[in-house]
Design a protein around this motif. Structure first.
Motif, mmCIF file in Angstrom:
data_model
loop_
_atom_site.group_PDB
_atom_site.id
_atom_site.type_symbol
_atom_site.label_atom_id
_atom_site.label_comp_id
_atom_site.label_asym_id
_atom_site.label_seq_id
_atom_site.Cartn_x
_atom_site.Cartn_y
_atom_site.Cartn_z
ATOM 1 N N GLU A 39 0.984 -3.665 -5.948
ATOM 2 C CA GLU A 39 0.385 -2.513 -5.290
ATOM 3 C C GLU A 39 -1.126 -2.712 -5.173
ATOM 4 O O GLU A 39 -1.801 -3.066 -6.155
ATOM 5 C CB GLU A 39 0.687 -1.235 -6.060
ATOM 6 C CG GLU A 39 0.220 0.021 -5.336
ATOM 7 C CD GLU A 39 0.688 1.306 -6.002
ATOM 8 O OE1 GLU A 39 0.313 2.383 -5.510
ATOM 9 O OE2 GLU A 39 1.425 1.224 -7.002
ATOM 10 N N GLN A 77 -8.541 -2.834 0.028
ATOM 11 C CA GLN A 77 -8.444 -4.237 -0.399
ATOM 12 C C GLN A 77 -7.590 -5.087 0.538
ATOM 13 O O GLN A 77 -7.551 -6.312 0.381
ATOM 14 C CB GLN A 77 -7.843 -4.312 -1.814
ATOM 15 C CG GLN A 77 -8.635 -3.583 -2.883
ATOM 16 C CD GLN A 77 -7.908 -3.573 -4.217
ATOM 17 O OE1 GLN A 77 -6.670 -3.677 -4.266
ATOM 18 N NE2 GLN A 77 -8.668 -3.450 -5.297
ATOM 19 N N ALA A 78 -6.914 -4.463 1.492
ATOM 20 C CA ALA A 78 -5.906 -5.175 2.285
ATOM 21 C C ALA A 78 -6.510 -6.315 3.098
ATOM 22 O O ALA A 78 -6.035 -7.451 3.054
ATOM 23 C CB ALA A 78 -5.181 -4.193 3.198
ATOM 24 N N ASP A 119 -4.904 -1.250 -2.994
ATOM 25 C CA ASP A 119 -5.526 -0.168 -2.237
ATOM 26 C C ASP A 119 -5.683 -0.574 -0.777
ATOM 27 O O ASP A 119 -5.778 -1.756 -0.448
ATOM 28 C CB ASP A 119 -6.896 0.178 -2.819
ATOM 29 C CG ASP A 119 -6.801 0.740 -4.236
ATOM 30 O OD1 ASP A 119 -7.760 0.525 -5.011
ATOM 31 O OD2 ASP A 119 -5.766 1.364 -4.554
ATOM 32 N N ARG A 120 -5.769 0.421 0.072
ATOM 33 C CA ARG A 120 -5.922 0.140 1.493
ATOM 34 C C ARG A 120 -7.238 -0.606 1.767
ATOM 35 O O ARG A 120 -7.297 -1.468 2.648
ATOM 36 C CB ARG A 120 -5.889 1.449 2.281
ATOM 37 C CG ARG A 120 -5.798 1.266 3.797
ATOM 38 C CD ARG A 120 -5.740 2.622 4.485
ATOM 39 N NE ARG A 120 -4.639 3.415 3.976
ATOM 40 C CZ ARG A 120 -3.375 3.315 4.398
ATOM 41 N NH1 ARG A 120 -3.086 2.428 5.340
ATOM 42 N NH2 ARG A 120 -2.429 4.073 3.896
ATOM 43 N N ILE A 127 0.876 -1.167 0.000
ATOM 44 C CA ILE A 127 0.000 0.000 0.000
ATOM 45 C C ILE A 127 0.916 1.221 0.000
ATOM 46 O O ILE A 127 1.443 1.617 1.039
ATOM 47 C CB ILE A 127 -0.918 0.010 1.230
ATOM 48 C CG1 ILE A 127 -1.728 -1.292 1.314
ATOM 49 C CG2 ILE A 127 -1.839 1.222 1.209
ATOM 50 C CD1 ILE A 127 -2.535 -1.428 2.592
ATOM 51 N N ASP A 128 1.130 1.789 -1.157
ATOM 52 C CA ASP A 128 2.064 2.907 -1.296
ATOM 53 C C ASP A 128 1.266 4.208 -1.350
ATOM 54 O O ASP A 128 0.749 4.612 -2.402
ATOM 55 C CB ASP A 128 2.914 2.743 -2.554
ATOM 56 C CG ASP A 128 4.076 3.729 -2.596
ATOM 57 O OD1 ASP A 128 4.109 4.645 -1.740
ATOM 58 O OD2 ASP A 128 4.951 3.589 -3.478
ATOM 59 N N SER A 129 1.152 4.871 -0.209
ATOM 60 C CA SER A 129 0.433 6.140 -0.137
ATOM 61 C C SER A 129 1.354 7.333 -0.328
ATOM 62 O O SER A 129 0.900 8.476 -0.211
ATOM 63 C CB SER A 129 -0.278 6.255 1.223
ATOM 64 O OG SER A 129 -1.169 5.188 1.419
ATOM 65 N N ASP A 175 2.608 -1.404 4.363
ATOM 66 C CA ASP A 175 1.821 -0.165 4.308
ATOM 67 C C ASP A 175 2.764 1.026 4.502
ATOM 68 O O ASP A 175 3.238 1.288 5.616
ATOM 69 C CB ASP A 175 0.744 -0.189 5.385
ATOM 70 C CG ASP A 175 -0.224 0.982 5.280
ATOM 71 O OD1 ASP A 175 0.020 1.874 4.437
ATOM 72 O OD2 ASP A 175 -1.223 1.000 6.027
ATOM 73 N N ILE A 222 1.798 -7.643 3.695
ATOM 74 C CA ILE A 222 1.336 -6.390 3.100
ATOM 75 C C ILE A 222 2.089 -5.264 3.792
ATOM 76 O O ILE A 222 1.999 -5.088 5.011
ATOM 77 C CB ILE A 222 -0.183 -6.192 3.239
ATOM 78 C CG1 ILE A 222 -0.933 -7.250 2.425
ATOM 79 C CG2 ILE A 222 -0.584 -4.789 2.784
ATOM 80 C CD1 ILE A 222 -2.443 -7.112 2.487
#
Length: 382
Positions: A88, A93-94, A90-91, A63-65, A108, A106
């Motif tokens: 990659e 979907q984690a 989405d948050r 999760i690359d924000s 984050d 995962i």
């Protein structure tokens, strides 16, 4: 003296004849021979290459924000052969991805991660782990922590804390420097096969004689129970010994390329001593049962316990002290120690002689009990 010598010669001659007879019976049993061949070839190969205790091809989600240069550097450092290229996600979907087993890890990376690192604000990178994959999760966590720390320090062009210490620790890993599980699993599977097949093969031979009624033929012959039992021990043990030698030479050293530095003849000599104790145990167990299903139910927990608690899967030092002491009466404990010392560390007879003595003593006890029960069994049959 002449009578005693003639008696010994007669015993040896009868035992040799019965051994050849038993050996022919074993070799003519095609199903058993195929099972032995598969166990010591395909079985060893599949277990060694299919069961990994190390980290290999592990799935990682990210999760690359931040999408900064530092976060991209960390993602690129997660690579084969330990990890699959990170995916990659989405948050949102984690949780679903972890529940479905798509990822073991995962990572984050929070927003403004690179800016916070430059500003010394100590940002937090979260690593979610599916700990149901116990071994890979623990080792993989250490690897990913090292990757994040190393890449962050390298990106900032900062030396690690180790470089600032007045002393430096250097680790040397002997015998298996890369931690290859194939090197360990292949030899341990050979040991497992020896433990299982030695007990089953000789025990089944005794049960088969009883169920087919051929034991009555032996009773009318001028042979002793000890000659019958020794013939079964030698014949069945010899077949397994040959299979072990071929498996180590062709499969372990050849196909799997495991660099065992020890003496193969010394290992086979130790295997012969181990087979002596196991086949005596097999005869003893066979005399306690009256049919093959009963023998299977009795022998399965015996060799499973011998294998699991011998030190071949987990170190004996991690077991309770009482259990360690109790397993000293099992020949598998001494054989595992002997096999690992010879094949992994290249030990000689001057190192492993206590294991030879221990297996001989345990085998002698098993044989004495087996002989007593075998004689009483034949007397009842008669």
């Amino acid at each position: 003296m002449d009578d005693r010598t003639s008696t010994v010669r007669l015993w040896l001659r009868n035992a040799a004849v019965l051994t050849l007879k038993e050996l022919r019976c074993v070799l003519r049993d095609r199903n058993m021979m195929v099972a032995i061949a598969i166990a010591f070839s395909v079985g060893v190969y599949l277990v060694a290459t299919g069961v990994h205790a190390d980290v290999a091809n592990v799935s990682v989600g990210v999760i690359d924000s931040d999408h900064s240069g530092l976060s991209m550097r960390i993602r690129e450092a997660i690579r084969m052969p330990h990890f699959h290229p990170p995916v990659e996600i989405d948050r949102a979907q984690a949780d679903a991805a972890m529940d479905a087993g798509r990822f073991i890890f995962i990572l984050d990376i929070p927003p403004h991660f690179e800016a916070d690192v430059h500003a010394m604000r100590a940002p937090t990178v979260q690593l979610m782990v599916d700990a149901t994959a116990m071994t890979q999760s623990s080792l993989g966590t250490a690897y990913l922590n090292e990757i994040v720390l190393r890449e962050t320090l390298a990106y900032l062009k900062v030396q690690g804390i180790e470089a600032r210490l007045p002393t430096r620790s250097v680790t040397h890993i002997f015998f298996n420097p890369n931690g290859e599980s194939v090197w360990f699993a292949s030899v341990m599977q050979v040991i497992n096969n020896v433990t299982v097949l030695a007990v089953v093969l000789v025990g089944a031979a005794v049960i088969r004689e009883r169920e087919h009624g051929t034991i009555e033929h032996l009773l009318v012959m001028p042979v002793r129970p000890s000659e019958i039992a020794v013939a079964k021990i030698v014949a069945n043990g010899l077949v397994i010994l040959v299979a072990v030698g071929l498996s180590v030479a062709l499969v372990v050293r050849g196909v799997l390329a495991v660099p065992s530095v020890g003496s193969l003849p010394l290992f086979l000599l130790g295997t012969a001593f181990y087979l002596f104790s196991l086949t005596a145990l097999g005869i003893m167990l066979a005399t306690l049962t009256s049919s093959m299903p009963q023998f299977a139910l009795l022998s399965v927990p015996v060799f499973v316990i011998m294998y699991l608690l011998s030190g071949s899967t987990t170190p004996r030092e991690s077991m309770p002290l009482l259990l360690q002491q109790a397993m000293l009466v099992s020949p598998s404990t001494h054989y595992v120690k002997l096999a690992q010392a010879i094949l992994y560390r290249g030990a000689g007879l001057n190192v492993v002689w206590p294991q030879f003595i221990a297996m001989t003593g345990i085998g002698a006890v098993f044989l004495a009990v087996a002989m007593a029960r075998f004689r009483s069994m034949l007397a009842r049959q008669g």
